[in-house]
Design a protein around this motif. Structure first.
Motif, short mmCIF file in Angstrom:
data_model
loop_
_atom_site.label_atom_id
_atom_site.label_comp_id
_atom_site.label_asym_id
_atom_site.label_seq_id
_atom_site.Cartn_x
_atom_site.Cartn_y
_atom_site.Cartn_z
N LEU A 45 46.24 -84.17 -4.24
CA LEU A 45 45.94 -84.04 -2.80
C LEU A 45 45.59 -85.40 -2.19
CD1 LEU A 45 45.74 -81.99 -0.54
CD2 LEU A 45 43.34 -81.63 -1.16
N ASN A 46 44.85 -86.22 -2.93
CA ASN A 46 44.51 -87.56 -2.44
C ASN A 46 45.76 -88.41 -2.26
OD1 ASN A 46 41.63 -88.31 -1.94
ND2 ASN A 46 41.36 -87.36 -3.95
N GLN A 47 46.73 -88.27 -3.16
CA GLN A 47 47.98 -89.00 -3.01
C GLN A 47 48.73 -88.56 -1.75
OE1 GLN A 47 50.18 -88.41 -6.64
NE2 GLN A 47 48.81 -89.68 -7.87
N GLU A 48 48.76 -87.26 -1.51
CA GLU A 48 49.43 -86.74 -0.31
C GLU A 48 48.72 -87.23 0.95
OE1 GLU A 48 49.51 -82.54 -0.73
OE2 GLU A 48 50.96 -82.55 -2.40
N MET A 49 47.40 -87.26 0.91
CA MET A 49 46.63 -87.71 2.06
C MET A 49 46.85 -89.20 2.32
SD MET A 49 43.14 -85.54 1.34
CE MET A 49 42.23 -86.11 2.78
N ARG A 50 47.00 -89.98 1.24
CA ARG A 50 47.30 -91.40 1.42
C ARG A 50 48.65 -91.58 2.09
NH1 ARG A 50 46.97 -92.87 -3.46
NH2 ARG A 50 44.84 -93.70 -3.40
N ARG A 51 49.64 -90.79 1.67
CA ARG A 51 50.96 -90.86 2.31
C ARG A 51 50.87 -90.50 3.79
NH1 ARG A 51 52.88 -88.72 -2.73
NH2 ARG A 51 52.84 -86.60 -1.91
N ASN A 52 50.03 -89.51 4.11
CA ASN A 52 49.86 -89.13 5.51
C ASN A 52 49.21 -90.25 6.32
OD1 ASN A 52 50.99 -86.61 5.08
ND2 ASN A 52 49.04 -85.58 4.78
N LEU A 53 48.24 -90.94 5.72
CA LEU A 53 47.61 -92.06 6.40
C LEU A 53 48.61 -93.18 6.66
CD1 LEU A 53 44.11 -92.37 4.67
CD2 LEU A 53 44.54 -91.85 7.06
N VAL A 54 49.44 -93.46 5.65
CA VAL A 54 50.45 -94.51 5.81
C VAL A 54 51.45 -94.10 6.90
CG1 VAL A 54 52.38 -95.67 4.67
CG2 VAL A 54 50.21 -95.38 3.46
N GLN A 55 51.80 -92.82 6.93
CA GLN A 55 52.72 -92.33 7.96
C GLN A 55 52.10 -92.48 9.35
OE1 GLN A 55 55.73 -91.40 7.49
NE2 GLN A 55 56.35 -90.30 9.35
N LYS A 56 50.82 -92.17 9.49
CA LYS A 56 50.15 -92.33 10.78
C LYS A 56 50.11 -93.79 11.19
CE LYS A 56 46.96 -88.42 11.27
NZ LYS A 56 45.56 -88.05 11.54
N LEU A 57 49.81 -94.65 10.23
CA LEU A 57 49.78 -96.09 10.51
C LEU A 57 51.14 -96.58 10.98
CD1 LEU A 57 48.51 -98.88 10.52
CD2 LEU A 57 48.89 -99.00 8.05
N ALA A 58 52.19 -96.14 10.28
CA ALA A 58 53.55 -96.54 10.65
C ALA A 58 53.90 -96.07 12.07
CB ALA A 58 54.56 -95.99 9.65
N GLN A 59 53.47 -94.87 12.41
CA GLN A 59 53.74 -94.35 13.76
C GLN A 59 53.02 -95.18 14.82
OE1 GLN A 59 52.52 -90.28 13.28
NE2 GLN A 59 54.52 -89.60 12.53
N ASN A 60 51.78 -95.61 14.52
CA ASN A 60 51.06 -96.45 15.46
C ASN A 60 51.73 -97.82 15.63
OD1 ASN A 60 49.26 -94.37 15.66
ND2 ASN A 60 47.48 -95.50 14.91
N LEU A 61 52.16 -98.39 14.51
CA LEU A 61 52.81 -99.70 14.56
C LEU A 61 54.15 -99.63 15.28
CD1 LEU A 61 52.13 -100.98 10.93
CD2 LEU A 61 50.95 -101.64 13.02
N GLN A 62 54.80 -98.49 15.17
CA GLN A 62 56.15 -98.32 15.71
C GLN A 62 56.18 -98.55 17.22
OE1 GLN A 62 57.94 -94.70 14.41
NE2 GLN A 62 59.61 -94.78 15.87
N VAL A 63 55.09 -98.21 17.91
CA VAL A 63 55.09 -98.30 19.38
C VAL A 63 54.52 -99.62 19.89
CG1 VAL A 63 54.91 -95.80 19.60
CG2 VAL A 63 52.82 -97.15 19.54
N ILE A 64 54.08 -100.50 18.99
CA ILE A 64 53.53 -101.79 19.40
C ILE A 64 54.68 -102.78 19.58
CG2 ILE A 64 52.05 -103.71 18.72
CD1 ILE A 64 50.37 -101.73 17.16
N THR A 65 54.67 -103.51 20.70
CA THR A 65 55.72 -104.49 20.97
C THR A 65 55.16 -105.90 20.82
OG1 THR A 65 55.24 -104.67 23.34
CG2 THR A 65 56.72 -102.88 22.63
N PRO A 66 56.03 -106.87 20.54
CA PRO A 66 55.57 -108.26 20.49
C PRO A 66 54.93 -108.71 21.80
CG PRO A 66 57.75 -108.05 19.51
CD PRO A 66 57.43 -106.73 20.14
N LEU A 67 55.45 -108.23 22.93
CA LEU A 67 54.89 -108.62 24.23
C LEU A 67 53.45 -108.15 24.36
CD1 LEU A 67 55.26 -109.87 27.01
CD2 LEU A 67 56.16 -107.66 27.81
#
Length: 201
Positions: free
Chosen positions: A138-160
């Protein structure tokens, strides 16, 4: 045939719920094309997964990148939320958090955030080994979910956006440095009082 299609749909839904995307579906475009990545635990599973996600989405992970993603802290805690009537087991709530920062030139802080995921599993006192394995999985799955959330946050950030935040951070740092310099100068220019001499008879 219908059963087979339902099975495929069910698996696709399950994978999507676990934070995975099937190849060729969904918009996984990142505005950032290059990013430095590090963590306090430099060899941990989380930072490795973050690097893989970025690289698989055409984001170059490089120490020479203008912006730096830092996985500042990871924490895991648990609490008992209920007990079985016969006291042979309990429901355990797991909470995993991840703090991250994005820094720019001169190590100035541009963004910081905390992500959190929670899950509950049953702990069987009569099967400690099995419960321990379930907790680890379960901890491994939760880590993957955290990484997925982080990736989603980074996805919308622009260099500008980061460039604008860099300018704001530089202006703030300069104002603080100027204020400190002015305070130090005022302290140096303050007249020094001579010690009071006590007359002797």
């Amino acid at each position: 045939m219908i059963k087979r299609n339902l099975l495929v749909i069910g698996l696709a839904t399950l994978l999507g719920a676990c934070g995975f995307q099937l190849r060729g579906t969904g918009d996984s475009h990142f505005a950032l094309t290059e990013l430095d990545v590090s963590a306090r635990n430099a060899y941990g599973d989380t930072v490795k997964q973050v690097r893989r996600v970025l690289e698989s989405n055409n984001v170059k992970v490089s120490s020479g990148a203008p912006f730096h993603l830092i996985i500042a802290q990871e924490d895991s805690r648990q609490r008992t939320v209920s007990y079985a009537r016969n006291s042979s087991g309990a429901e355990i709530e797991l909470t995993n958090t991840l703090n991250y920062e994005i820094r720019g030139a001169n190590n100035l802080l541009l963004l910081e955030n905390q992500l959190e995921v929670q899950s509950i599993y049953s702990q069987d006192q009569n099967n400690i080994v099995g419960s321990g394995q379930e907790s680890a999985q379960l901890n491994q799955e939760m880590r993957r979910n955290l990484v997925q959330k982080l990736a989603q946050n980074l996805q919308v950030i622009t260099p500008l956006q980061l460039e604008q935040l860099q300018k704001t951070a530089q202006a703030k740092a300069k104002a603080e440095a100027d204020a400190l310099a002015a305070a130090n100068k005022a302290e140096r220019d303050r007249p020094q009082q001579s010690p009071i001499e006590i007359p002797t008879e």
